[in-house]
Structure formats: structure tokens, C-alpha cells
Write an enzyme that holds these catalytic residues in place. Structure first.
Site, PDB file in Angstrom:
ATOM      1  N   HIS A 214     -20.574 -47.859 -22.776  1.00  0.00           N
ATOM      2  CA  HIS A 214     -21.957 -48.337 -22.724  1.00  0.00           C
ATOM      3  C   HIS A 214     -22.107 -49.607 -23.554  1.00  0.00           C
ATOM      4  CE1 HIS A 214     -22.744 -43.856 -22.172  1.00  0.00           C
ATOM      5  NE2 HIS A 214     -23.311 -44.375 -21.104  1.00  0.00           N
TER       6      HIS A 214
ATOM      7  N   MET B 225     -27.803 -42.773 -19.557  1.00  0.00           N
ATOM      8  CA  MET B 225     -28.333 -41.438 -19.829  1.00  0.00           C
ATOM      9  C   MET B 225     -28.054 -41.075 -21.290  1.00  0.00           C
ATOM     10  SD  MET B 225     -28.089 -39.290 -16.336  1.00  0.00           S
ATOM     11  CE  MET B 225     -26.400 -38.783 -16.440  1.00  0.00           C
TER      12      MET B 225
ATOM     13  N   GLY C 269     -21.061 -49.611 -15.052  1.00  0.00           N
ATOM     14  CA  GLY C 269     -19.622 -49.454 -15.238  1.00  0.00           C
ATOM     15  C   GLY C 269     -18.907 -49.233 -13.910  1.00  0.00           C
TER      16      GLY C 269
ATOM     17  N   LEU D  59     -24.279 -42.505 -26.138  1.00  0.00           N
ATOM     18  CA  LEU D  59     -23.586 -43.772 -25.910  1.00  0.00           C
ATOM     19  C   LEU D  59     -22.173 -43.773 -26.490  1.00  0.00           C
ATOM     20  CD1 LEU D  59     -26.564 -46.167 -26.722  1.00  0.00           C
ATOM     21  CD2 LEU D  59     -25.905 -45.184 -24.512  1.00  0.00           C
ATOM     22  N   HIS D  60     -21.279 -44.457 -25.770  1.00  0.00           N
ATOM     23  CA  HIS D  60     -19.907 -44.658 -26.240  1.00  0.00           C
ATOM     24  C   HIS D  60     -19.537 -46.121 -26.018  1.00  0.00           C
ATOM     25  CE1 HIS D  60     -19.005 -44.539 -21.995  1.00  0.00           C
ATOM     26  NE2 HIS D  60     -19.499 -43.324 -21.902  1.00  0.00           N
TER      27      HIS D  60
ATOM     28  N   ARG E 125     -19.276 -37.067 -20.877  1.00  0.00           N
ATOM     29  CA  ARG E 125     -18.814 -35.697 -20.583  1.00  0.00           C
ATOM     30  C   ARG E 125     -17.465 -35.385 -21.243  1.00  0.00           C
ATOM     31  NH1 ARG E 125     -21.619 -36.607 -15.375  1.00  0.00           N
ATOM     32  NH2 ARG E 125     -23.235 -35.013 -15.199  1.00  0.00           N
TER      33      ARG E 125
ATOM     34  N   GLN F 275     -30.753 -36.393 -10.505  1.00  0.00           N
ATOM     35  CA  GLN F 275     -29.386 -36.638 -10.026  1.00  0.00           C
ATOM     36  C   GLN F 275     -28.432 -35.484 -10.347  1.00  0.00           C
ATOM     37  OE1 GLN F 275     -29.140 -40.278 -12.585  1.00  0.00           O
ATOM     38  NE2 GLN F 275     -27.007 -39.679 -12.836  1.00  0.00           N
TER      39      GLN F 275
HETATM   40  O1  PAF Z   1     -24.545 -43.933 -14.829  1.00  0.00           O
HETATM   41  C1  PAF Z   1     -25.496 -43.349 -15.379  1.00  0.00           C
HETATM   42  O2  PAF Z   1     -25.513 -43.116 -16.596  1.00  0.00           O
HETATM   43  C2  PAF Z   1     -26.677 -42.903 -14.528  1.00  0.00           C
HETATM   44  O3  PAF Z   1     -26.258 -42.474 -13.273  1.00  0.00           O
HETATM   45  C3  PAF Z   1     -27.787 -43.971 -14.412  1.00  0.00           C
HETATM   46  C4  PAF Z   1     -27.283 -45.207 -13.694  1.00  0.00           C
HETATM   47  C5  PAF Z   1     -28.280 -44.340 -15.794  1.00  0.00           C
HETATM   48  C6  PAF Z   1     -28.958 -43.415 -13.616  1.00  0.00           C
HETATM   49  O4  PAF Z   1     -29.501 -42.290 -14.216  1.00  0.00           O
END
Ligand code: PAF
Length: 281
Positions: free
Chosen positions: A34, A27, A144, A30-31, A184, A58
């Protein structure tokens, strides 16, 4: 690096590549966590792709979809270090066009832990990941272990729907003080950031008791609660000791691998973390 904004552009890039493709859904914001996934995808496959999509499906109504941190320019700068990478940045309209009405629900595994506190969350995750898998057509997908329940739900979905994809769980990347990296974490003030490693300390305390021979699930939960209680900024949502495979809460004596996990609010941030005990590392 090639950036594809539409499903059509992504499919065209994918079709140009033969051999295996490793995929990292994200999403964004990035850190290093990721980046560890991307490095694995690049190292273990002929090609690699990353998606950046803040998935509205979600997030619950009172959750942080609007506030979720976003910085596409910075993300693309980080990913530009990978020469042959495909980066997929679809719009909400492309992923959920008018009239969208097909969802993926992984039943039992989605019920407890995060699923119990975030109704609909894993339906949103499974739906978007299934759609991304269909578009990207990877051979391997990297997630992760910090999101342990998400990883379990995706593995189950891949098995149940026979996606020809190997799902790979990658160890949690932590800051030097133990805090699991998360987009977050950017919500934390300096004072809250100093308090946040309490989650990992609580997990480590329970892990140490387990190593000393403690097998009573409630005693392990109590150990974690006691460490968390000493941090005034930490507001505990749940502390869990669950079967590592079924994710059902354990009662009495543990007799197999267990997932120790928790969700804790510190200021605006809702932090989750976990450790598995009872498996060979
Ligand atoms: O873990 C996440 O960043 C999200 O839940 C994912 C797997 C990209 C789905 O939106």
C-alpha cells in the site's frame, strides 16, 4: 494529514485543493505494498488521498468480512508521514445508506478467475470504487498489480463509464522470499508463512519455462501445479494461464502476453498471485 470520516467532510477538503489529486483506495491494515501506491500518488500529483474502508459488498457470505484484519490507529500512524494527505474513513452506513440499490457490473472481465470462485466480488469492488471515485474526484488512481483481475475490471469500468481518471497499475511488492505482500498474510501461522512463498516459486518456474521457449498453455499450468504439489500445506483452488487482456483461459499455444495466476489456500489464508509473460518489462 487530514482524516475525513464523512462524505461531506471529504468533499469540503477536496474542494479546497486545486491541481491534480492521486487516489489510493484501500481496505486498510496497510503494508509496504500500500505504501508503494501512496508514494506514487504523492510523487506524481499535487495532492493525494487514501481511503480506508473494508467494503462488505465485495465479500461473499462465507468469506472473511468479519475477520478481515483492521487497525485504523496503526494505519493512520503510518500515513501521518505524508503531511498533506487526505485520509477518508467512511462508515458502512455512509457508503451504503438504507435503501441503497445501485450497483456497477463489469460483465465479461468479472466472470473468470477470481470472479468464478467469488461470485459478486467484482460487482462489489466496481460499485465501491465507482462511488469512491465520485466522492474523491481524483485525476489518477493507483492499484496493485497483485490483484490483476481487479485492475483490469477497474480499467474497463473507467473506460466504459468515461471517468476522467488515469488508472495506474503498480508492481507487486514482495517479501525477500518472494511472498506477495497482502493484509491476509497476517492469517498465516509461522509454519504456513514459511510455506507461502511456494506461489511465487511456482510462477517463477513457469516463467522460466516460458523464457526457454515453452508456449503450450497446459504445459505452463502443469509446471505451476507440480511446484505447488510439493508443498503439503498448499491447497490449490486454481492455476491459470489466461490472455493478459481478455483474461480468457488460454488453450493450446500462446500467441500473445499471458497472465499466469493462481489462488491457493494455506491454513486460513486464501492467497493469490500472478506474473505476466510475453511483454517487454
Ligand atoms: O484492493 C482492495 O483493497 C479493494 O478491493 C479496494 C480496491 C480498496 C476496493 O474495496
Amino acid at each position: 494529514m487530514i482524516v475525513c470520516e464523512s462524505i461531506e467532510a471529504l468533499r469540503a477538503e477536496r474542494a479546497r485543493r486545486t491541481g491534480s489529486l492521486g487516489f489510493v483506495p484501500t481496505m486498510g491494515y496497510l503494508h509496504e505494498g500500500h505504501m508503494a501506491l501512496v508514494q506514487r500518488a504523492v510523487a506524481e500529483n499535487d495532492h493525494a488521498a487514501v481511503s480506508i474502508f473494508v467494503n462488505p459488498l465485495q465479500f461473499g457470505e462465507n468469506e472473511d468480512f468479519g475477520a478481515y484484519p483492521r487497525d485504523l490507529e496503526r494505519d493512520l500512524a503510518l500515513l501521518s508521514a505524508f503531511v498533506d494527505l487526505i485520509v477518508f474513513t467512511p462508515s458502512v452506513e455512509a457508503m451504503y445508506p438504507h435503501g441503497f440499490q445501485t450497483y456497477v457490473q463489469v460483465e465479461a472481465l468479472s466472470q473468470g478467475l477470481e470472479g468464478a470462485r467469488r461470485p459478486g466480488h467484482f460487482r462489489g469492488v466496481a460499485t465501491v470504487v465507482a462511488k469512491l471515485f465520485n466522492i474523491v474526484q481524483p485525476q489518477r488512481a493507483y492499484f496493485g498489480q497483485k490483484d490483476a483481475q481487479q485492475l483490469a475490471v477497474i480499467r474497463q469500468m473507467v473506460r466504459d463509464l468515461a471517468f476522467p481518471i488515469e488508472v495506474i497499475g503498480v508492481p507487486t511488492v514482495r517479501a525477500a522470499d518472494g511472498l506477495a505482500l497482502s493484509s491476509r498474510n497476517s492469517y498465516l501461522t509461522p509454519e504456513e508463512r514459511a510455506a507461502a512463498p511456494v506461489l511465487y516459486r511456482a510462477l517463477c518456474a513457469a516463467q522460466a519455462r516460458y523464457a526457454e521457449g515453452e508456449r503450450d498453455a497446459e504445459a505452463l499450468r502443469a509446471t505451476m501445479r507440480a511446484v505447488l504439489a510439493a508443498e503439503p500445506l498448499a491447497h490449490v483452488e486454481y492455476v491459470s494461464v489466461a490472455d493478459a487482456e481478455t483474461l480468457q483461459e488460454c488453450e493450446g499455444r500462446l500467441c500473445g502476453p499471458a497472465l499466469l495466476s493462481m489462488a491457493v489456500r494455506i491454513g486460513r489464508a486464501r492467497l493469490i498471485d500472478n506474473i505476466v509473460v510475453g511483454v517487454e518489462q
